[in-house]
Write an enzyme that holds these catalytic residues in place. Sequence first.
Site, PDB file in Angstrom:
ATOM      1  N   GLU A 585       0.705  -1.147   0.097  1.00 14.67           N
ATOM      2  CA  GLU A 585      -0.007   0.204   0.000  1.00 14.67           C
ATOM      3  C   GLU A 585       1.004   1.140   0.111  1.00 14.67           C
ATOM      4  OE1 GLU A 585      -3.099   0.102   3.043  1.00 14.67           O
ATOM      5  OE2 GLU A 585      -2.849   2.213   3.035  1.00 14.67           O
ATOM      6  N   GLU A 590      -2.372  11.296   3.649  1.00 14.73           N
ATOM      7  CA  GLU A 590      -3.767  10.891   4.635  1.00 14.73           C
ATOM      8  C   GLU A 590      -3.691  12.213   5.529  1.00 14.73           C
ATOM      9  OE1 GLU A 590      -4.480   6.532   5.699  1.00 14.73           O
ATOM     10  OE2 GLU A 590      -2.664   6.830   5.748  1.00 14.73           O
TER      11      GLU A 590
END
Length: 698
Positions: A585, A590
């Site tokens: 990932e 974020e």
Amino acid sequence: MKKLKYSFGVLLVLFMSCSSDDKAPTNVAPSNLVVTSDISDDGSGEVAFSATAQNATSFSFDFGDGTSQESLTGTVVKVYEMGGQNTYNVTVTANGTGGLSVSSSIEISVTSDAGDSANAEIINLLTSGSSKTWYLAAAQPGHLGVGPAREGIDGDWWYPKWYSAQAYEKCSDGASDCFCDDELTFSVNGSGEISYELDNKGRTFFNASHKDVVGGTEAEDFCYQFDTSGTKTISLSMVSGNVPDAETTGVQMDFSDGGFMSYYVGSSSYEILSIDEDLLYVRTYDAANPDLAWYHRFSSEPAVGGGDEKLETIYNTLVWSDEFDVNGAPNPSNWTYDLGAGGWGNNEAQTYTDDPANVIVEDGFLKITAISEGGENAVYYFDDISLTNTGGASSSINDFEGTPPVFNNFGGASTVVIPNPDASGINTSSTVGESTKPIGSETFAGSFFDLAAPLDLATYTSISMKTWSPKEGAVVKIKLENSANADENYEVDMNTTVTEAWEELVFDFSSAPAYTYDRVVVFFDFGVSPVGAYTSARIKSENLYEFTYGRVEVRAKLPSGGGTWPALWALGANFAEVGWPTCGEIDIMEHVGNKANVTSSALHYPGNFGGTAVFGEVPIPSATSEFHNYTVEWTPESIKFVVDDEFIHLSFVNSDQTPFNADFFFIMNIAMGGTLGGAIDPGFTQDTMEVDYIRVYQ
């Protein structure tokens, strides 16, 4: 640049443990020390030691060959490398609180085939078969970190849970920059003996709790003049139980003559968590505070940069993009949807939809909107908490009829004493406790109160409590604690069996250890966070656009609402076949509304995922009010993250051992709450992430 004093006493007073510093623990000397050994007869020189003692917090082993080792569990495996048959006097010390200890010695005879080391592979990687120099992996996040030393302090204990340094964090401040200059050289001779030299260029980075060693005066960690000259010897031994087996090689290095690895915390023993030709990752304990475990990463090459490295891209040809310039639903040639609820593996609260209210292209922007659809806080009542025994005798702990106790709340819960709202059935008392878990509160939210005297669990073996719940099957947990020692606790769960009516639950504490319990912690619907109905959107390019390597640039403005968790990321295209984290990932960006205007990037892959992911963050003061460019440059050799073409805030050395050498697809979403989003603002209505474009260059 962060300046931190790593004494971390405050970190041990966590709301999860509900501990307090208002009482000093009683110092108790260890007793009944028993030491055993199991000597291998295969010529390997391997001896397994086991030590047990009452009231021991740790064990110190002096192996009689000039090496020693610390152990929290009392179980160690030592490999004696001197050839032939030799006799050793081994002394084991059981350490207790307040410096109290007790020791015992045993004599053993060990046969070792000279040069036949059980740790040949470790030695070869450490020394390259002759001599090898290691450097602080300053370009990697987590080159310095700290976390709980053992189970029972703060949940997970095998990674730097409390602090993990960002890339180059220590290299540009005079108080810590010496840390980045150290050279650690390991050598091995023809007899398999390992030696070690630390070239600190005259200065060592000291933990503030150890400044007295050098006569330091600074309140925080600091670089002091310190002589590390001279050659130390290293003995390797096997260890177990310090961290889960999957997180370690099980090999520990013990340095002679006070040798240490770069950052001074008073320890000369380091467990090798992982090692390969390029990276050495170790764990050690703080000699001044056995509750702290320190982590260091070292690389085989000096770090390049120093916190001011700018991205020099090798990818300049635009090969794919979405400019979001056609109003309506996202382009179906580029995007499909993840739909539904279920927490998404992170206890998230939202349901993903493809409704235009949640996802739409409008006025040149992709707009993903999280919306509150309403909901209610969860309210529970409780009363008449009493000690009971099998003979029917009881003793009241609190019935809330007199002066109410002082409740301390955590995780978003709140508890007060109120008039009984349902004086019926088995409970017609006038006042009761009311515990409220707001929408978006933590799953472990609860409250506690302290007692004037410890509970008598020698006479009484159970605790009864009347409860009123809005639903059946809610987990009601009572946890008893020693307010002066967070490690001394015991908890029991029961489930509610009626809805909106009083019932009496009985909690069996007959198996509770004989601790001093002077604190009662109460949790309602433990493991569940009340959620309103939240909707959002998650779009992905899976099976539509997938790629390997390139420079990705996403221009976006982020939501700020408490509990929002927007993400711009990529997932391995083989996710459906191999699962996560094997697929890999790449988190380009974020952000969480509860920590507004600080964005982060991360890489998740086997061995480094979840709480141990490769991670870096950077403050962006206007992330929620203005558009910014979030970039990742992904090559076969490295993965680097940048915001607005400024300095690299996270850099990773890629190799053929990672999953980052195959196709990935994009995902863009806003989650609500969950493990990273945290508590959702009860006043949340809606918030939007706007994306101007996403582009891929190769």
